[in-house]
Structure formats: C-alpha cells, structure tokens
Design a protein around this motif. Structure first.
Motif, PDB file in Angstrom:
ATOM      1  N   TYR A   1       0.837  -1.205   0.000  1.00 36.32           N
ATOM      2  CA  TYR A   1       0.000   0.000   0.000  1.00 36.32           C
ATOM      3  C   TYR A   1       0.871   1.255   0.000  1.00 36.32           C
ATOM      4  O   TYR A   1       0.622   2.197  -0.768  1.00 36.32           O
ATOM      5  N   ARG A   2       1.891   1.284   0.842  1.00 39.67           N
ATOM      6  CA  ARG A   2       2.751   2.469   0.914  1.00 39.67           C
ATOM      7  C   ARG A   2       3.467   2.714  -0.406  1.00 39.67           C
ATOM      8  O   ARG A   2       3.643   3.855  -0.826  1.00 39.67           O
TER       9      ARG A   2
ATOM     10  N   ARG B   1       0.816   4.032  -2.827  1.00 42.71           N
ATOM     11  CA  ARG B   1       0.354   5.338  -2.376  1.00 42.71           C
ATOM     12  C   ARG B   1       1.411   6.411  -2.656  1.00 42.71           C
ATOM     13  O   ARG B   1       1.082   7.573  -2.939  1.00 42.71           O
TER      14      ARG B   1
ATOM     15  N   THR C   1       0.716   7.400  -6.264  1.00 45.98           N
ATOM     16  CA  THR C   1      -0.509   8.176  -6.472  1.00 45.98           C
ATOM     17  C   THR C   1      -0.384   9.580  -5.887  1.00 45.98           C
ATOM     18  O   THR C   1      -0.929  10.539  -6.456  1.00 45.98           O
ATOM     19  N   ASP C   2       0.337   9.706  -4.781  1.00 48.83           N
ATOM     20  CA  ASP C   2       0.471  11.008  -4.137  1.00 48.83           C
ATOM     21  C   ASP C   2       1.487  11.908  -4.842  1.00 48.83           C
ATOM     22  O   ASP C   2       1.548  13.110  -4.554  1.00 48.83           O
TER      23      ASP C   2
ATOM     24  N   LEU D   1      -6.928   2.039  -1.677  1.00 48.22           N
ATOM     25  CA  LEU D   1      -6.487   2.929  -2.758  1.00 48.22           C
ATOM     26  C   LEU D   1      -7.666   3.536  -3.516  1.00 48.22           C
ATOM     27  O   LEU D   1      -7.567   4.645  -4.049  1.00 48.22           O
TER      28      LEU D   1
ATOM     29  N   VAL E   1      -8.539   7.049  -2.688  1.00 50.19           N
ATOM     30  CA  VAL E   1      -7.614   8.139  -3.016  1.00 50.19           C
ATOM     31  C   VAL E   1      -8.226   8.974  -4.147  1.00 50.19           C
ATOM     32  O   VAL E   1      -8.693   8.421  -5.140  1.00 50.19           O
TER      33      VAL E   1
END
Length: 381
Positions: free
Chosen positions: A147-148, A151, A154-155, A187, A190
């Motif tokens: 996930y990290r 992420r 995406t960030d 996710l 997001v």
C-alpha cells in the motif's frame, strides 16, 4: 383511534442514508466518469534501423492511426527502452495528439525512482492520466508495504491513476490470488485513483470481488471481453484497452469501438451481436496473449504486426534478454494466422510487402529496407 404503522424498507433507507452522507467525487474521478469511455490503444515505440534511437515519424504515424480508429485514448507502453526514451516517447505522442486523443503514461517500471520521474514528466508534457502497478520482482513482507509503495506513486501526481488488477506472483505469499483486495480497497478512496485494468487471464472470482468492493468508486476495464457485458450490468465498466485492440478492428470497420459504444448505451444485446462478429479473431488473440501473459511476457512482434496489418507503422520491437523459450517469435505461420483472422471478420489486411512491416512504414517510405537493420529480433522469414 387506530395506531398507524409506517413500514420502512431497510434496504431503501440505507440507500437514502448513503446518498446523504456520501462524499462528493473528486475532480479526477468525475473527469474519468465523463471522459474515460470507449477503447484505449496501447502505443508501442518505433525505432531507427540500428535500434539505437526512436523513430519519431513512426510514432507520430501511430498516434494519427489511433485517432482514425476512433480510440478515446492512447497508452504509451514502451518496452525495452531507457527512461530518457520513455520520456521522449511521451513528449512526441502528446505533441502529435494535440488534444485529439487522451494520452496515458505507463509508469509501471522496475524502480520507484524511475516511476516518480516518469510521472513528473508525464504531467509536464500534457499526459491526461497514468498507469501504475506493483513490481513483479519485489517481495514485500506485508500488505502495508504494498500500500505504501502504490500510495507514494498516487500522491506524487495530480494525474488520474489507473491500477492493475492481476495475479502478481510476488504477492501470493500475502494472498493466494496474488491480488491484495484490501490494499486496492484503500487505494480506491484516493482522490486521483480512477480506474483499474483487469488482466485478461484474471480469475472470475477475483474480478467479481474487486468489482463488489471497489465498484462504486472506480471504473473497470476488463481485458477479457467475455466479462464486459456481465460486469457492465452492475458496475462501472465503460472502457477496455491497453492491449492489442487493433486485432479486432480497422479504421474502416471499428468493431470494438462499436461494441463499447453499445455497452455504454446499455444496449447489451446489440453489443453481443458485434462481439460474435469479432469472435473468430478474438479467440485467436485471446489465446495468443494468455499463453505469454501467464509467463509474465507478451508477444511483442505479433502485437506490432497487428498494428501494421490495419495501417499502423509496425516495425520490429527492440527485443529483450529473454531466452528463446520465453520469447514469442513471429514466423510465417504466425503472420498467416493473424491475416486469416482479419479476413474471417471481414477486414482485408494491408497488401504492402512484408518488408515494410519489418522496418516500419515510416522508415520504408524513406527507402530503408530490411538489409539496413542491424538485427531482426523476434522475427523469422
């Protein structure tokens, strides 16, 4: 006076409550609902005769060809290229498209630093969205680690992001399917995560579970056309692509574009009529692709040949370091089967010399011939 009893449908009341408290869609998710519809092409890089440089004219030709097909988007999926070449590829495609077609950046690279750099360049040169995935070679110790990683991607950008739903071997230690549903569930909340491509050989159960968990928040694009009409009845399935979509149509006979247009209009009976028209060609390309996807590869030369048969640039891919057992060699029988598939669905493939495919249409027009190539990877006479 008699008591008045008011009956409330618990399911309906839940729906009303949901509408009252639901958060509004983000700018990117709203954009996707309105614009990410139809068929998305998968553009490949074209090369100079020595395979040392990109062939800009060939790339521009393919962009124009994607527009002629009626595709809503072109995903820049360069293979066996350097990071600088991938950046230049994006620049060329965005410049040629000039707003006539959406342009996606494939940021599924081996190193996260390269992914981040490519996402930054994609946003700068005018790409409309990007595709990311968890690398096959990493071995995470937990779902949180996966996930990290995603992420962080995406960030790093405001671009709308397409995720990849596939059975990743590296993740089977965390879930038997190799698909981490809980990670994708997080996710999907997001703001700039707008969709997911479902891989062609995906387990039907996995596809159902993903759609059930994420279906109200993101769009789904099944590469397996057999799943499209089934899933479209209940979920946001309004696009397909990022595979060899030219295998099922030509600019003059855009079957797949017509299929998805009917799906998006809710005319599934008519869509299935088009599906059966494409069926002989779809059966072949489905089996061809699946056999290599399960090995973590693609039939790259075959894909370029499909492009060329209906007017695209073609040209041989640069090739890879795969062993001969893993690589898909395009030989005479393979070329004949592809051409025969087109004929079965009423499409006449180009009648230009095969040498034009080998060097690429743009190069051939400049007088370049097969004997000018320094090598002919993945191709046999």
């Amino acid at each position: 006076m008699k008591d008045i009893i008011i009956q409330v449908d618990p399911i309906a009341s839940v729906g009303i409550l949901f509408k009252e408290v639901a958060m509004p869609m983000s700018e990117q998710k709203q954009w996707a609902r309105e614009n990410y519809q139809g068929v998305e092409d998968s553009l490949k890089t074209a090369f100079s005769p020595d395979f040392e440089e990109l062939d800009e004219d060939g790339i521009r030709l393919d962009v124009r060809q994607s527009i002629k097909h009626g595709f809503f988007s072109a995903m820049c999926s360069s293979t066996y290229t350097t990071l600088d070449e991938k950046k230049r590829f994006l620049e060329i495609v965005c410049d040629e498209s000039r707003g006539r077609i959406l342009v996606g950046a494939n940021a599924a690279l081996a190193k996260i630093e390269d992914c981040l750099e490519l996402l930054a360049r994609a946003e700068k040169v005018g790409c409309s969205h990007a595709f990311v995935e968890y690398p096959r070679h990493l071995r995470p110790q937990s779902e949180e680690e996966v996930y990290r990683y995603l992420r962080r991607l995406t960030d790093a950008t405001r671009l709308p992001i397409i995720l990849y739903g596939y059975h990743c071997p590296a993740l089977r230690q965390l879930h038997p399917s190799g698909i981490l549903i809980d990670v994708f569930d997080r996710l999907a909340d997001v703001p700039n995560v707008v969709g997911m491509k479902l891989t062609q050989p995906i387990n039907i159960g996995s596809a159902f579970e993903l759609c059930e968990r994420l279906g109200e928040r993101i769009l789904f694009g099944p590469a397996n056309l057999e799943l499209v009409p089934i899933l479209a009845r209940h979920y946001h399935v309004q696009w397909v692509g990022q595979w060899v979509v030219e295998s099922l149509q030509s600019p003059e006979k855009p079957y797949l574009v017509e299929f998805m247009d009917l799906v998006n209009k809710g005319q599934l009976d008519k869509a299935m009529t088009v599906y059966w028209r494409m069926s002989p060609a779809y059966k072949y390309v489905h089996e061809l692709q699946e056999s290599y996807l399960l090995k973590g590869s693609h039939p790259w030369a075959h894909i370029n040949y499909y492009h060329w048969c209906v007017g695209g640039n073609g040209g041989l891919p640069r090739g890879s370091t795969q062993s001969s057992e893993e690589a898909a060699i395009l030989d005479e029988s393979g070329r004949k089967e592809i051409r025969d598939c087109y004929k079965k669905i009423g499409i006449t493939p180009v009648e230009e010399p095969e040498e034009e495919f080998v060097v690429g249409k743009a190069n051939y027009a400049k007088g370049i011939r097969a004997n000018h190539l320094t090598r002919t990877p993945l191709y046999r006479q």
